[in-house]
Design an enzyme around this catalytic site. Structure first.
Site, short mmCIF file in Angstrom:
data_model
loop_
_atom_site.label_atom_id
_atom_site.label_comp_id
_atom_site.label_asym_id
_atom_site.label_seq_id
_atom_site.Cartn_x
_atom_site.Cartn_y
_atom_site.Cartn_z
CD GLU A 213 -2.65 1.27 2.58
OE1 GLU A 213 -3.61 2.06 2.62
OE2 GLU A 213 -2.31 0.55 3.54
CG ASP A 310 -8.67 0.76 3.82
OD1 ASP A 310 -8.52 -0.10 4.71
OD2 ASP A 310 -7.77 1.58 3.54
#
Length: 372
Positions: A213, A310
């Site tokens: 990420e 998320d």
């Protein structure tokens, strides 16, 4: 790729959706944060109305930095320190996902962050599972069931990952289906937690790892090669190991001339699922913009891509909104979203027969209705 139809937000809410990457402490209702803060005497909130608080979270999280993005969680975690608060947040999470058309979800949280008021790790998990069960019961009574399972997360900068891995195994079969590590990637590689991952493999237990990420390809390499992860939390920077044909753009219809490096090739060959979170990936700086998001490239190259939220509060999003973002950016239609949803269901940490039932009896029939 041009979609043959224009998809609306209302239609997106009707689509049966599967969510693999959603944080419990990143999805609270602003009104619940305010109410819990008042009840607990927590006076550090940056706003005193639900609308203003929602705007603050979205703005504060939109920094382009994972580290600054994570700072917003101080307020949500602060009001989730009692069994009652944890149960309420978990129940409302199920209610909100159900209202958005989600049929299966794996929601993760870090029990070690909820011990400040004296709860034990087991008591924290019990409270959350009780909330999930309550939400599931209400959904079933409405005639449109939802299944929500839990992933317990260890913080990668801390030293409790083995203990949390044991917690995941202890609650296996009681609502917990796997383990995760999360937190700032830089300086905290997955290999620091090999003891936990070796334990989990020995117990034949599922786990996913936040990787690729913020830190990039080395994090992905460690997660798959050293730790043996089942899935990649985000994994968006696998694109760094792919060389595209000259002049290729993210909206190109195919990438037949793409050259995959060894890590990308391994991830694709092993069908390791990517838990991609388009809106969040922009907020944390994993990608520069939605137009630059490699989702379409990875989908065209047949990686096992999945769509996720998320943190619904911080990103001011839902699964329906993520579908709309991808539809507007890349022109995806219902057949594409069915494929991404089946990808997610295949990748869930649910027993095979249950995954197959949801695909055959819920997901495919649901998309068949939308496709007419």
């Amino acid at each position: 790729m041009a979609s043959p139809v224009t998809i609306t937000a209302d239609e997106c809410r009707l689509a049966p959706k599967v969510l693999l990457h959603d944080h419990l402490d990143g999805g609270l209702r602003p009104s619940t944060v305010l109410d819990l803060a008042r009840r607990q005497g927590y006076d550090a909130l940056p706003a005193d109305t639900a609308d203003d608080l929602a705007e603050w979270f979205a703005t504060a999280a939109d920094s382009g930095s994972l580290e600054r993005y994570l700072e917003t969680f101080a307020h949500t975690v602060a009001v989730m320190q009692s069994a009652g608060a944890l149960e309420r947040v978990a129940r409302e999470c199920v209610e909100d996902l159900h209202a958005d058309g989600v049929v299966y979800a794996e929601v993760r949280f870090a029990p070690e962050l909820h011990l400040e008021a004296g709860l034990s790790l087991d008591e924290v998990v019990v409270a959350v599972l009780r909330g999930f069960a309550s939400g599931e019961e209400a959904a079933a009574a409405s005639g449109r069931p939802i299944i929500v399972r839990c992933l317990v997360t260890a913080m990668r900068h801390a030293a409790r990952s083995r203990e949390i891995a044991e917690l995941a195994v202890r609650f296996r079969g009681r609502g917990v289906v796997g383990f995760d590590i999360a937190g700032a990637e830089a300086g905290n590689p997955p290999s620091r937690h090999l003891d936990a991952f070796e334990y989990l493999r020995g117990e034949c237990s599922h786990f996913t790892i936040h990787a690729g990420e913020a830190f990039g390809l080395p994090s992905i390499h460690e997660a798959v090669a050293f730790c043996g992860t089942d899935r990649l939390g985000h994994g968006v920077r696998v694109i760094d190991d792919i060389v595209l044909p000259a002049g290729a753009a993210p909206t190109d219809p195919s990438f037949g001339g793409a050259k995959l490096g060894r890590v990308a090739d391994y991830v694709r060959d092993k069908r390791i699922p990517l838990e991609l979170c388009p809106s969040s990936n922009v907020q944390t700086g994993a990608v520069a913009s939605l137009a630059d998001h490699p989702f379409n490239i990875l989908a065209k190259l047949r990686f096992r891509v999945t769509v996720n939220t998320d943190n619904r509060l911080m990103s001011n999003t839902t699964m329906s909104r993520e579908f709309m973002v991808l539809h507007q950016q890349f022109g995806y239609g219902w057949a594409d979203f069915e494929r991404f949803t089946v990808n997610a269901m295949k990748s869930a940490f649910l027993p095979f027969d249950e995954r197959l039932r949801l695909i055959d009896e819920v997901i495919k029939p649901g998309f068949a209705v939308l496709m007419g």
